[in-house]
Structures are given as C-alpha cells and as structure tokens.
Design an enzyme around this catalytic site. Structure first.
Site, PDB file in Angstrom:
ATOM      1  CD  GLU A 204      35.696  38.077  60.743  1.00 16.91           C
ATOM      2  OE1 GLU A 204      36.786  38.508  60.304  1.00 16.91           O
ATOM      3  OE2 GLU A 204      34.610  38.329  60.203  1.00 16.91           O
ATOM      4  CB  CYS A 360      36.850  49.591  47.165  1.00 16.34           C
ATOM      5  SG  CYS A 360      37.905  51.039  47.339  1.00 16.34           S
ATOM      6  CB  CYS A 367      35.151  53.850  40.495  1.00 18.43           C
ATOM      7  SG  CYS A 367      36.782  53.757  41.276  1.00 18.43           S
ATOM      8  CB  CYS A 370      31.796  52.478  44.342  1.00 16.16           C
ATOM      9  SG  CYS A 370      32.065  52.885  46.081  1.00 16.16           S
ATOM     10  CB  CYS A 376      34.781  58.195  46.703  1.00 14.64           C
ATOM     11  SG  CYS A 376      36.452  57.533  46.580  1.00 14.64           S
TER      12      CYS A 376
END
Length: 622
Positions: A204, A360, A367, A370, A376
């Site tokens: 991370e 995204c 899209c 997705c 959305c």
C-alpha cells in the site's frame, strides 16, 4: 410528545460512552424562537465518532419541530440542532493524547467533558440559519453537520437492498477479473497475521502515487530482501534508500523502516490490529493506508477512499462537487463505510480500487464492462442527456434527478460548471484545480577521476536527513538564480566543489546542457557541468558525507531519478560512450535533426496502431 425537556440515549461510540442532553424551546412575544441545547460527554469515544449520536438528535429534532413555527417541516430544525451540537468541542478533546491518558489513569472518576451551546435565534420571517465565527476545526465539524442534514437522497444509497446489490455485483466481478499481483498472492497464502499485515503495508505504501506496473518489481525485490518486520527493522536507512531509488516519494521508504522498528522495539513485534491503532502508532500511515491494512490483513469492516475509489463513488452517485473539499471528502468516506461488505471487507475494498484502476478509469472508462453500471448515476445522466438531445421521446424520461430541499446542493457541480456533453461520465469527478509547481534552478557537476586507482570514479555527496530527497546521494550542486549568467553559475559551483575536494582548475569546468525534472511540487532545472581530473593525483580522502564511486556502483546507489538523468547526459558527452536514453527528458547542446518527409512516412507506417477504445495503462490511476 417531545415539545421540550430532556432526552437520554446510549451511543455506540465505545463500551463506556454515554451522552446526556437537554433541548429547551422558548418563544418570545416578538415572534422569535430560540433553542438551547446542553450536552455532557462521559467515558471514552470522541466527537469524530458521533454518527449515532447525531442520528438520535436528528430524530428528536424532527419530533420537536413538527408542527411548530417558524419551520414548516422538521428538516430545518434538525439541521439547526445538529449544527449546534457539533459547534462546540469539549475542552478535553483539544488537549494532547498523552495528557488525556495521564488524567485518565489518575482521575478516572472525574473524566467529563461538557459544553453548553449558546442560544441561536432564528428570524420568524426568514427562517435562515445564522453564521458562526469558528476555528478551522469547528468549521469542519459545522460543515459536516450541515452536509448530513441537507444531502439529497439522489447522492445516497436508498436502502439495504441497493447496497447489497452493489456489494454482490462488485465482488462477483472481482472474483472473475482481479489481476494476479504479487502482494495478493503473498497475503492469500500467509497465515501469520503480522507477516500478512506487513506484506499489505509495504504494497500500500509503494502504490501511493505510483503505477502498479512500476511497483511490482520493487515490491518483489523488497520482500525478498526483507521478508519480515524484524528483517526491515535491522536494515540501515542507506540500504532502504538504495532499494527505493527510482520509485519516488522517498520519505515513504524511511517511514516504513521507522514503523518496522517501532513495531519490533515497542510493540513486541506485533502489528496493531485495527485501523485506529494502525494510524495512531505507525509513522506515515494515514486513514486510507490504515483502513487498507486493517480490512485486508485483519478483516476489519472499514471502508477506504483512495483516488480510484473517489472516482468510482463520484460517478456512481453523481457527485460533481470538488472531491478534495472537506464536505465531499466526509461524504465519500461515509459512503465507503456504508458499502463495505462485513463478510469480505478486504476483498470489497480491493474490488472498489480495482474497478477504478481498470474499468472506471479517468479517461475512456469501459462502462459496458462495469459490474455496477445499473446503479451508476453518471451513466443514467448520460442516457438522460442523450434522450433529451435526440428529443425522440419528449417527456418520457423517468430517471431520478437531484432535488435538494433548499438552495444549491452541496454535492452537485456548481452552476458555473454546466454539464459537458462530450465528456459523458468523465464529467465526474470534478477536476481539482492544482497549483503549478514552483520553478527552481540548480548548477550541478559530475566530477570524475578517470585515472583513479582501480577504475574511474565519480564524486557523490549526501543530502540532509530531512526535506526533499532526504538522505539520498547526488552530484555536488548549488542553487542558483535562473536568470544568473553562466559565469556566475560556474563560480558558485566551483566554490561548492572546492569545499569537498580542495583546489580545482576552473578552466576544465564544461557546461553540457540542462536537465528538467519535476518533483511533486518543484520543477527543477539542472544546469549540468562536467569536470574530469585528468592530470591530478587521485583524491582518496573526502570529508564526511561524500564518497567516490565507480560508474557501476553509481547505478546501484541510493540516487534519485533526477541524478540518473544528469549522469546520462554526462555519459552522452564522453568519447566512446553511447548517447543518453531516448526516454530521458534531457535538453542537450546539440540540435535535434528533424526526420526527412520520407522517413516520417516510413515511421508512421510501421508505428503500432492502438485502438481508440483500448484502455491506457497510464490512465489507470494507482
């Protein structure tokens, strides 16, 4: 039923946290109405975790305000009471943590924080909320309360069913499409909680402001060299900087090592187990990193918000206001916490980030691929605008829109920034206005001893232990005015060189060109010079903070990318060496030769063609 009087409730802020408050309503003959709210805080917890308290207050406010002038509905009164409740922070909360712990150990029974809000009066004719003069922290709390009371349902998830649908769709997609990454493999196969948390922590930190493709090699080498917290704690900062060289944001590596030492020396080698304690005890660990470690390694049901998640949430709930503002940021964290799947919190958070990274994306989002496209709001907005533009079905569009109770919605784009039909869903999120980096100039010299014993050697000096590129090695340099003459730069640089190795001939100091390198907040222009000590006796003794390295050793030393660019320019000017890499952003003194028309045709013919709808690797913000 609750026109005036006291109310009592138990919050979920901690096992010993209780709140007691009183709300009184007074009316005067001149038609003005005032409310007085008193609140006493007992036990653990903090105002930052007062979500359940606020929910209770809002419900009470709705009951009190129903049917009472000057409000025609309970919404304004709920907003006012919530605002008053958070306006004043208990005095004990502003003290330092150590002071509170000492007080708790000696005076456990006397630990109370109390405040009473001043009366706020509203005009019966206008019904507006008065303004308050606050400290920055107080203003932030006030803004949070106002946001919670005035957010349109359009920017929220309606019910549990909608949240569940989002979770199931996203996790199902993640199980099928997730990328095979080394830190994921390591975490999945690790049963020791501390080693698992360490593996997540390293990944991370490396992924902050850095592309996944770049991190993979660094992460693999890091975990091979320091597979455990104990291994990293025993390493030197020089070794850490050497491995981190080229990854950028070098303070990250230093924080990792400092954190590992703290865990080993102060926490018995065990990582903190919750997001709150991770953020409290580990240097350089903020809210996002703490949440990622806690959810992925320990299964804590806590949401995370990074650049990818911001983009996903802003599009899914059509949030057009500035994401970096405190109001919008608070709302995004609230949404992330609402959505996280308690059964698979780590997988859910990784799925949300993965969705933003490969589907995204900032530009040309996919899209049609997705998994949550049906939920959305941005996609719905695009469809509505397309229907409106075609006028094929006038008046038949039955899609939900934002309809705030009063005034401008705090989460929608401002009226000055209308919808751009050409952008589609990339209208969200709103692009932040960035301050351009300040420009600085530095004269820098590659000082080499071609006839040194054993092999040619170059001089490197170490930067200070704090500030930009702390602890890294670089060529001797001096900051100069960008408008300064070449002679002034030479004199200043020669004086710097002589402070390290003694007297030098200024006639051999040759200007080679310039290198431009942009750090996060600085655009640095290096005026590059070279000096070869051909006829000098090899210099073997240098002051502390300097050393001579061979060319081979330079490439593995703890040096920044900017220094590697400078050295490529120097190598390109030496007889018998290849010119600098085409990838380096270097401006040399030689002029670039423009290809002939025929050569341009051949290059355009053989250049690979990339489909316009293909996602770009660089477009996926990691």
């Amino acid at each position: 039923p609750l026109g005036t009087g006291d109310f009592r409730f138990v919050s979920s802020l901690g096992s010993c946290s209780r709140g007691w408050g009183g709300v009184s309503r007074q009316e005067s003959p001149n038609g003005r109405t005032s409310f007085k709210i008193a609140w006493v805080w007992r036990g653990g917890g903090s105002l930052a975790r007062a979500g359940s308290v606020l929910a209770g207050v809002v419900r009470l406010a709705a009951k009190i305000g129903r049917g009472h002038a000057p409000w025609s509905s309970s919404v304004s009164l709920a907003r006012e009471i919530t605002r008053e409740l958070i306006m004043k922070k208990p005095r004990a909360a502003v003290g330092n943590r150590s002071g509170r712990r000492k007080q708790a150990s000696s005076q456990e029974g006397k630990k109370k924080c109390a405040f009473s809000s001043s009366q706020s009066k509203l005009s019966a004719s206008s019904g507006t909320i008065p303004e308050f003069s606050e400290t920055p922290a107080g203003l932030a709390r006030q803004q949070k309360a106002l946001l919670q009371a005035s957010v349109s349902p359009y920017h929220l998830f309606r019910d549990v069913a909608e949240v569940t649908a989002f979770q199931e769709s996203l996790l199902g997609w993640y199980d099928r499409k997730k990328r095979d990454l080394p830190w994921r493999r390591l975490v999945e196969g690790e049963v020791d909680l501390d080693r698992r948390a360490y593996a997540v922590w390293v990944s991370e930190v490396m992924l902050q402001q850095t592309q996944v493709a770049t991190v993979i090699n660094y992460y693999t080498r890091w975990m091979q060299k320091w597979p455990t917290l104990q291994d990293l704690a025993s390493a030197s900062l020089e070794e850490v900087n050497q491995l981190w060289a080229g990854l950028g944001y070098y303070s990250r590596g230093r924080w990792l090592q400092e954190g590992a030492r703290k865990v080993v020396e102060e926490l018995g080698g065990h990582m903190p187990r919750t997001a709150e304690t991770l953020q409290r005890f580990l240097p350089g660990v903020g809210r996002y990193t703490a949440g990622a470690i806690a959810s992925i390694a320990f299964g804590q049901a806590t949401g995370v918000v990074d650049g990818n998640v911001i983009r996903v949430l802003c599009r899914v709930r059509a949030i057009g206001a500035e994401p970096s503002s405190s109001l919008v940021s608070q709302h995004l964290w609230s949404l992330a916490q609402q959505l996280v799947d308690p059964a698979r919190p780590g997988d859910f958070n990784q799925a949300a980030m993965e969705l933003g990274a490969i589907v995204c994306t900032p530009q040309r989002p996919l899209c049609s691929h997705c998994p949550v496209q049906n939920l959305c709001r941005a996609r719905q907005r695009v469809e509505r605008e397309q229907l409106s533009a075609s006028q094929s079905l006038p008046g038949s569009c039955d899609l939900e829109e934002c309809a705030p109770n009063t005034g401008q919605c705090l989460l929608c784009a401002p009226p000055t920034e209308p919808w751009d039909q050409t952008l589609g869903v990339t209208n969200f999120p709103r692009k932040a206005s960035r301050k351009p980096p300040r420009e600085e100039c530095s004269a820098i010299c590659v000082l080499e001893q071609p006839k040194a014993l054993g092999d040619a050697r170059i001089l490197l000096v170490q930067r200070p232990n704090s500030g930009l590129l702390a602890g890294l090695w670089e060529f001797p340099s001096v900051n100069v005015n960008a408008e300064a003459s070449g002679q002034h730069q030479r004199e200043a640089l020669l004086q710097e060189l002589q402070s390290w190795v003694g007297s030098l001939p200024d006639t051999r100091l040759q200007h080679l060109g310039q290198v431009v390198h942009t750090f996060s907040h600085i655009k640095m222009t290096y005026q590059v010079y070279g000096l070869a000590l051909e006829e000098h006796t090899p210099v073997t003794i240098v002051p502390p903070g300097a050393r001579w390295l061979t060319r081979e050793d330079f490439h593995t030393a703890a040096v920044s990318t900017a220094m590697k660019k400078v050295f490529r320019m120097y190598e390109g000017q030496q007889p018998g060496t290849c010119k600098g890499s085409k990838r380096s952003q270097v401006a040399t003194l030689s002029k670039w030769k423009k290809p002939s028309p025929g050569q341009q045709v051949l290059e355009s013919f053989f250049r690979p063609q990339v489909p316009t709808d293909a996602p770009s690797l660089n477009s996926a913000a990691q």
